[in-house]
Design a protein around this motif. Structure first.
Motif, mmCIF file in Angstrom:
data_model
loop_
_atom_site.group_PDB
_atom_site.id
_atom_site.type_symbol
_atom_site.label_atom_id
_atom_site.label_comp_id
_atom_site.label_asym_id
_atom_site.label_seq_id
_atom_site.Cartn_x
_atom_site.Cartn_y
_atom_site.Cartn_z
ATOM 1 N N ASN A 64 -29.281 12.209 -10.562
ATOM 2 C CA ASN A 64 -29.653 11.422 -11.742
ATOM 3 C C ASN A 64 -29.317 12.159 -13.038
ATOM 4 O O ASN A 64 -28.829 11.560 -13.995
ATOM 5 C CB ASN A 64 -31.146 11.077 -11.692
ATOM 6 C CG ASN A 64 -31.450 9.963 -10.721
ATOM 7 O OD1 ASN A 64 -31.029 8.831 -10.909
ATOM 8 N ND2 ASN A 64 -32.176 10.276 -9.668
ATOM 9 N N ARG A 65 -29.559 13.458 -13.053
ATOM 10 C CA ARG A 65 -29.269 14.250 -14.244
ATOM 11 C C ARG A 65 -27.770 14.252 -14.563
ATOM 12 O O ARG A 65 -27.348 14.038 -15.704
ATOM 13 C CB ARG A 65 -29.762 15.678 -14.039
ATOM 14 C CG ARG A 65 -29.612 16.580 -15.267
ATOM 15 C CD ARG A 65 -29.862 18.021 -14.890
ATOM 16 N NE ARG A 65 -28.789 18.569 -14.075
ATOM 17 C CZ ARG A 65 -28.964 19.430 -13.065
ATOM 18 N NH1 ARG A 65 -30.182 19.826 -12.727
ATOM 19 N NH2 ARG A 65 -27.921 19.879 -12.397
ATOM 20 N N GLU A 66 -26.964 14.483 -13.535
ATOM 21 C CA GLU A 66 -25.521 14.581 -13.747
ATOM 22 C C GLU A 66 -24.885 13.229 -14.062
ATOM 23 O O GLU A 66 -23.968 13.148 -14.884
ATOM 24 C CB GLU A 66 -24.858 15.213 -12.520
ATOM 25 C CG GLU A 66 -25.240 16.661 -12.284
ATOM 26 C CD GLU A 66 -24.880 17.555 -13.457
ATOM 27 O OE1 GLU A 66 -23.710 17.517 -13.889
ATOM 28 O OE2 GLU A 66 -25.764 18.284 -13.950
ATOM 29 N N LYS A 105 -26.286 10.759 -15.625
ATOM 30 C CA LYS A 105 -26.613 10.470 -17.025
ATOM 31 C C LYS A 105 -25.640 11.170 -17.964
ATOM 32 O O LYS A 105 -25.222 10.609 -18.985
ATOM 33 C CB LYS A 105 -28.039 10.917 -17.329
ATOM 34 C CG LYS A 105 -29.120 10.017 -16.753
ATOM 35 C CD LYS A 105 -30.506 10.536 -17.100
ATOM 36 C CE LYS A 105 -31.582 9.648 -16.486
ATOM 37 N NZ LYS A 105 -32.949 10.160 -16.777
ATOM 38 N N GLN A 106 -25.262 12.393 -17.607
ATOM 39 C CA GLN A 106 -24.300 13.142 -18.415
ATOM 40 C C GLN A 106 -22.935 12.456 -18.445
ATOM 41 O O GLN A 106 -22.281 12.383 -19.483
ATOM 42 C CB GLN A 106 -24.145 14.560 -17.837
ATOM 43 C CG GLN A 106 -25.380 15.433 -17.943
ATOM 44 C CD GLN A 106 -25.521 16.069 -19.306
ATOM 45 O OE1 GLN A 106 -25.915 15.422 -20.272
ATOM 46 N NE2 GLN A 106 -25.189 17.343 -19.389
ATOM 47 N N ASN A 122 -32.749 14.413 -7.909
ATOM 48 C CA ASN A 122 -32.917 14.928 -9.278
ATOM 49 C C ASN A 122 -31.597 15.365 -9.905
ATOM 50 O O ASN A 122 -31.293 15.028 -11.055
ATOM 51 C CB ASN A 122 -33.904 16.089 -9.278
ATOM 52 C CG ASN A 122 -35.334 15.641 -9.049
ATOM 53 O OD1 ASN A 122 -35.666 14.461 -9.221
ATOM 54 N ND2 ASN A 122 -36.198 16.566 -8.659
#
Length: 443
Positions: free
Chosen positions: A406-408, A410-411, A403
């Motif tokens: 994937n979040r980082e 995308k950033q 999680n």
């Protein structure tokens, strides 16, 4: 794709059982009974497994009717050494991690002595596999099947766009750079892609690149996260550059129809798949009923390889390694069992069934529907690391890691964060997850 690998062993084993049962007695008289099994002597063999994987009692009993198989199921949760001590099985079926641990603790019989005694032919076994299975110079187990990654490619597209063909032993970085040589113009549904690989979770690609190099997410001895390092930064950078290149078709096509797979429909130049045999069956299946399908030349290259040693691969998965506990009082009969399922005749029998996985015996695993299978055997296996297997009680939380990754990422892709800052965040959150898990275990 990766999240389904744990389920694959169960699905494949179930399919295997159905296939073998439906095959009836077609193996009868192919495998000669061992001299150690007396024709009129009733014997019992105790076999331990976590899931009933890759063997069928009926097939063995057809060859050895006087041997009773007593099955012992291990739940995968209780202490393995303690379970073996209490149950005293004669044959145990292990994943790579458990096999390595028991071997290092001298808990397994050395099969080398039986191989030498019986002049057991190992010449046709996947090159390098026996050496990879040796621990401290001793061979504790054999396995009749394996799974590995491979590079599937559309030779016609490479020729059309004058792009050099993939080679055996290419690294992930080289594969991604090769994919970027294809044109990126056109709409999503009509254009050509350099590579088809699922990007619904960036964890897949980053983990695959890291695994090829043997990188660990944390140190199991110190319980410290190891992600914010130069090696990991290079892995993340390679993946992010490839994603930004717009050369990858990122649909997760696992389980979808043939018409939804860009590689099968001739619109992707390459496809990397963890289940090579399974994907080969999809690629070579009859597609005459599919609208707009046009046949093309499919070839396979060995890889991705370890960049530190291009002759090796770390992508190998061994579902069930057959071994004999060192204190078994029934070792000769146990060896007969292992010989049966790892022998040439049994490999021939299995080669006549629909393929479910790669056979470690190469005698009857040379081609499938006209496609050469040599790429599956060209790289030597390295079994030292396996992301898919975690020791019992491991504090590493794959969900948390996936999680935050994937979040980082995308950033970073959207230029809202630098890679350096993203790695600091991933390192910090993964470490917190490890610390929280350790605290919970101590309560």
């Amino acid at each position: 794709m990766k999240s389904q690998l744990v389920k694959k062993a169960f699905i494949v084993s179930l399919s295997f059982i159905i296939l073998v049962i439906s095959a009836g007695s077609s193996l009868t008289n192919r495998v000669s009974a061992s001299p150690s099994i007396q024709a009129d002597t009733k014997q019992t063999l105790k076999v331990m497994y976590q899931n009933k994987s890759f063997f069928d009692v009926n097939q063995f009993k057809q060859q050895f009717p006087n041997v009773e198989i007593k099955e012992v199921g291990w739940d995968g949760k209780s202490d393995l050494k303690d379970f073996i001590s209490k149950q005293s099985p004669d044959v145990i079926m292990l994943n790579t991690l458990d096999y390595k641990q028991l071997s290092k603790q001298n808990q397994l019989a050395d099969l080398g002595q039986f191989i030498k005694r019986d002049h057991y032919d190992t010449a046709s076994i996947y090159p390098g596999l026996l050496d990879a299975l040796k621990v401290n110079g001793k061979l504790g187990g054999l396995t009749p099947i394996f799974e590995t990654q491979s590079i599937f490619y559309n030779a016609d597209l490479f020729k059309k766009y004058n792009v050099p063909l993939p080679k055996d032993g290419m690294t992930w970085e080289e594969i991604l750079k090769l994919a970027a040589k294809f044109p990126t113009g056109g709409t999503k549904n009509t254009r050509i892609w350099g590579l088809q690989y699922p990007l619904d979770k960036y964890t897949y690609l980053i983990n695959d690149i890291a695994d090829a190099e043997g990188l660990a997410r944390y140190n199991p001895n110190t319980l410290k996260a190891t992600i914010n390092t130069a090696s990991w930064k290079k892995v993340y950078g390679t993946a992010i550059t490839a994603i930004k290149s717009n050369a990858i078709e990122g649909s997760n096509v696992g389980g979808k129809s043939y018409s939804e797979d860009p590689f099968i429909m001739g619109r992707a130049a390459m496809k990397i798949d963890s289940s090579s045999i399974e994907y080969l069956r999809r690629v070579t299946a009859d597609k005459k009923a599919i609208a707009n399908y046009k046949p093309f030349t499919v070839k396979i290259a060995a890889g991705p390889a370890d960049p530190k040693d291009r002759t090796t691969t770390r992508s190998l998965i061994l579902f069930s390694i057959m071994a004999i506990p060192a204190n078994s009082a029934n070792q000769d009969l146990a060896w007969d069992f292992i010989k049966f399922y790892n022998g040439v005749d049994y490999a021939k029998f299995m080669s006549e069934q629909p393929l479910l996985y790669s056979l470690t015996r190469m005698d009857y695993s040379k081609e499938y529907n006209g496609i050469n299978l040599g790429a599956f055997y060209k790289l030597k296996p390295n079994l030292e690391t396996s992301r898919y297997l975690q020791p019992q009680g491991s504090p590493f939380n794959q969900i948390v890691y996936s999680n935050v990754l994937n979040r980082e990422v995308k950033q970073v892709i959207s230029n809202k964060k630098t890679l350096d800052k993203a790695l600091v965040t991933i390192q910090t959150e993964v470490q917190k997850s490890l610390d929280d898990a350790v605290k919970k275990q101590k309560k």
